[in-house]
Design a protein around this motif. Structure first.
Motif, mmCIF file in Angstrom:
data_model
loop_
_atom_site.group_PDB
_atom_site.id
_atom_site.type_symbol
_atom_site.label_atom_id
_atom_site.label_comp_id
_atom_site.label_asym_id
_atom_site.label_seq_id
_atom_site.Cartn_x
_atom_site.Cartn_y
_atom_site.Cartn_z
ATOM 1 N N UNK A 116 0.817 -1.209 0.000
ATOM 2 C CA UNK A 116 0.000 0.000 0.000
ATOM 3 C C UNK A 116 0.852 1.261 0.000
ATOM 4 N N UNK A 117 2.004 1.206 0.670
ATOM 5 C CA UNK A 117 2.879 2.388 0.738
ATOM 6 C C UNK A 117 3.822 2.507 -0.450
ATOM 7 N N UNK A 118 3.648 1.663 -1.471
ATOM 8 C CA UNK A 118 4.485 1.734 -2.665
ATOM 9 C C UNK A 118 5.751 0.912 -2.603
ATOM 10 N N UNK A 119 5.993 0.232 -1.501
ATOM 11 C CA UNK A 119 7.181 -0.619 -1.380
ATOM 12 C C UNK A 119 7.057 -1.835 -2.297
ATOM 13 N N UNK A 120 8.117 -2.130 -3.042
ATOM 14 C CA UNK A 120 8.170 -3.311 -3.903
ATOM 15 C C UNK A 120 8.980 -4.374 -3.187
ATOM 16 N N UNK A 121 8.371 -5.534 -2.996
ATOM 17 C CA UNK A 121 9.008 -6.600 -2.218
ATOM 18 C C UNK A 121 9.018 -7.891 -3.020
ATOM 19 N N UNK A 122 10.181 -8.532 -3.054
ATOM 20 C CA UNK A 122 10.279 -9.838 -3.696
ATOM 21 C C UNK A 122 10.573 -9.738 -5.186
ATOM 22 N N UNK A 123 10.505 -10.891 -5.875
ATOM 23 C CA UNK A 123 10.057 -12.199 -5.375
ATOM 24 C C UNK A 123 10.992 -12.750 -4.306
ATOM 25 N N UNK A 124 10.470 -13.698 -3.521
ATOM 26 C CA UNK A 124 11.234 -14.192 -2.387
ATOM 27 C C UNK A 124 10.888 -15.651 -2.138
ATOM 28 N N UNK A 125 11.661 -16.280 -1.264
ATOM 29 C CA UNK A 125 11.340 -17.646 -0.833
ATOM 30 C C UNK A 125 11.722 -17.798 0.632
ATOM 31 N N UNK A 126 11.071 -18.714 1.313
ATOM 32 C CA UNK A 126 11.381 -18.966 2.715
ATOM 33 C C UNK A 126 11.020 -20.403 3.048
ATOM 34 N N UNK A 127 11.645 -20.976 4.068
ATOM 35 C CA UNK A 127 11.405 -22.387 4.417
ATOM 36 C C UNK A 127 10.027 -22.595 5.021
ATOM 37 N N UNK A 128 9.467 -23.761 4.790
ATOM 38 C CA UNK A 128 8.195 -24.129 5.392
ATOM 39 C C UNK A 128 8.249 -25.595 5.787
ATOM 40 N N UNK A 129 7.121 -26.142 6.233
ATOM 41 C CA UNK A 129 7.168 -27.465 6.838
ATOM 42 C C UNK A 129 5.911 -28.257 6.496
ATOM 43 N N UNK A 130 6.045 -29.401 5.866
ATOM 44 C CA UNK A 130 4.904 -30.246 5.517
ATOM 45 C C UNK A 130 4.229 -30.885 6.728
ATOM 46 N N UNK A 131 4.939 -31.338 7.769
ATOM 47 C CA UNK A 131 4.260 -32.001 8.892
ATOM 48 C C UNK A 131 3.206 -31.164 9.606
ATOM 49 N N UNK A 132 3.112 -29.858 9.311
ATOM 50 C CA UNK A 132 2.059 -29.057 9.926
ATOM 51 C C UNK A 132 0.675 -29.486 9.447
ATOM 52 N N UNK A 133 0.596 -30.050 8.244
ATOM 53 C CA UNK A 133 -0.695 -30.320 7.628
ATOM 54 C C UNK A 133 -1.504 -31.446 8.270
ATOM 55 N N UNK A 134 -0.919 -32.615 8.588
ATOM 56 C CA UNK A 134 -1.765 -33.735 9.025
ATOM 57 C C UNK A 134 -2.632 -33.457 10.251
ATOM 58 N N UNK A 135 -2.174 -32.671 11.210
ATOM 59 C CA UNK A 135 -2.961 -32.437 12.410
ATOM 60 C C UNK A 135 -3.834 -31.211 12.346
ATOM 61 N N UNK A 136 -3.931 -30.597 11.159
ATOM 62 C CA UNK A 136 -4.656 -29.341 11.048
ATOM 63 C C UNK A 136 -5.622 -29.387 9.875
ATOM 64 N N UNK A 137 -6.326 -28.306 9.684
ATOM 65 C CA UNK A 137 -7.307 -28.192 8.617
ATOM 66 C C UNK A 137 -6.778 -27.292 7.512
ATOM 67 N N UNK A 138 -6.809 -27.768 6.285
ATOM 68 C CA UNK A 138 -6.351 -26.982 5.149
ATOM 69 C C UNK A 138 -7.518 -26.160 4.617
#
Length: 384
Positions: free
Chosen positions: A298-320
């Protein structure tokens, strides 16, 4: 401009269009048959697919960047993300593009990706109406794209913009093109507009409860049957991931028909009243990483493209979430069909944030109500 009544083909509330700034600009209305079909010259461009449903906006593109030379088509990049996500105080959406992606002039390489981002950033800080934003982007494109004589190649450009207003129930689909000669629309619903501004045509539709699917670039290589199938599942209520999966299948098929289209599909979804999400992931250093498109704040800042680590085991015990792209793509690639069906249908447990949700969690230490922060935003209780 012709009488506004001639444009209200589906009876969508005209006051919504005024709020978007569509009646305030001296654009020339160009008479056309809004459902005429025909061929158009799309040589040297790639493929875009844009989808609007009341529940979500979805932008899909292939990831190939090519250049023409004496030997035919040279592939410059197979994994380029052609999406630019933007947000203002009044609306948010995504821009995808095809055509002249980069060129060299005066010893410097210029990228359409950067030119579009700069135009959006300069405009968004002024809190423009959507119509004014389109004008600002077009003005910057016309000032920045060199002549064909300067770069010795054709300068075809087409942009797809999908956006949603935050205060009124209106979705917007827009095509800005300097080579398109036929309307992109697949359905009759919504308010239709067709403007001319210099070498560009502006095809714009506002929708409330309607749906539509449009194709851009190498759309002539998509069969009528493939287009009809995607439009059918969208009209039947398919979720964003199902639509993105079929769009990816179409792109993979088209990639075998023409060398200018890549087989990899990048998709960005804007769910109604939820976080932006994308389907791009990879593996680095033995772990999963998420790839985010470029974003203009909103303030005009241009960000990325970017990447960051994530984790698959979060999915089985939660709702997608229903309109998830990232975790559904990750689960589809690594979990057997029977188990992933159960995971996708699960309606108990904390919701998993999308990629933008995780970014908000990292930056602000919290997510929207109903989502789980996985302990990352909680303060430890003092020892007793």
């Amino acid at each position: 401009m012709k009488n506004k009544r001639a444009l209200n083909l589906a009876g969508v509330r005209p006051r919504h269009d005024a709020a978007l700034g569509l009646a305030q600009h001296p654009w020339q209305w160009h008479g056309f048959d809004p459902f005429r079909v025909g061929d158009q010259d799309s040589k040297g461009v790639t493929l875009l697919i844009s989808i609007v449903r009341p529940e979500f906006l979805l932008a899909c593109s292939d990831q190939r960047i090519t250049a023409a030379n004496s030997n035919g088509t040279q592939v410059l990049d197979e994994r380029f993300n052609k999406h630019i996500v933007f947000g203002s105080e009044d609306y948010g959406g995504s821009i995808s593009y095809t055509g002249l992606a980069r060129w060299r002039l005066g010893g410097k390489i210029h990228r359409l990706y950067d030119i579009i981002s700069e135009a959006v950033a300069a405009s968004i800080v002024k809190r423009p109406t959507f119509g004014q934003l389109c004008l600002d982007i077009l003005g910057h494109l016309m000032a920045s794209i060199p002549t064909a004589q300067q770069i010795r190649t054709e300068r075809r450009v087409e942009l797809h913009i999908v956006a949603r207003h935050k205060a009124i129930p209106v979705n917007i689909m827009t095509v800005l093109s300097n080579f398109r000669t036929v309307t992109p629309w697949g359905t009759e619903g919504g308010n239709l507009y067709d403007y001319e501004l210099g070498p560009f045509r502006v095809f714009l539709k506002t929708l409330v409860d309607e749906t539509d699917v449009i194709f851009g670039g190498m759309e002539n290589f998509v069969s009528a049957k493939e287009k009809a199938k995607l439009r059918h599942i969208v009209g039947a209520g398919a979720n964003a991931f199902q639509c993105a999966q079929l769009a990816a299948k179409i792109m993979d098929t088209v990639a075998r028909r023409t060398p200018t289209v890549g087989s990899r599909c990048a998709a960005v979804v804007h769910p109604y009243n939820d976080y932006v999400d994308t389907n791009l992931w990879g593996v680095k250093a033995g772990g999963f990483v998420a790839f985010m498109p470029r974003m203009v704040m909103i303030n005009g800042t241009i960000w990325g493209p970017s990447h960051f680590p994530t984790n698959l085991p979060l999915a089985p015990g939660s709702q997608i979430p229903e309109q998830s792209l990232f975790y559904k793509a990750l689960v589809t690639a690594h979990v057997k069909r029977r188990l992933r069906r159960l995971m996708f249908r699960r309606r108990k447990g904390p919701l998993i944030p999308s990629l933008m949700g995780f970014i908000g969690l990292i930056l602000f230490g919290q997510v929207q109500p109903g989502y789980d922060d996985f302990g990352l935003g909680r303060e430890d209780k003092p020892d007793t």
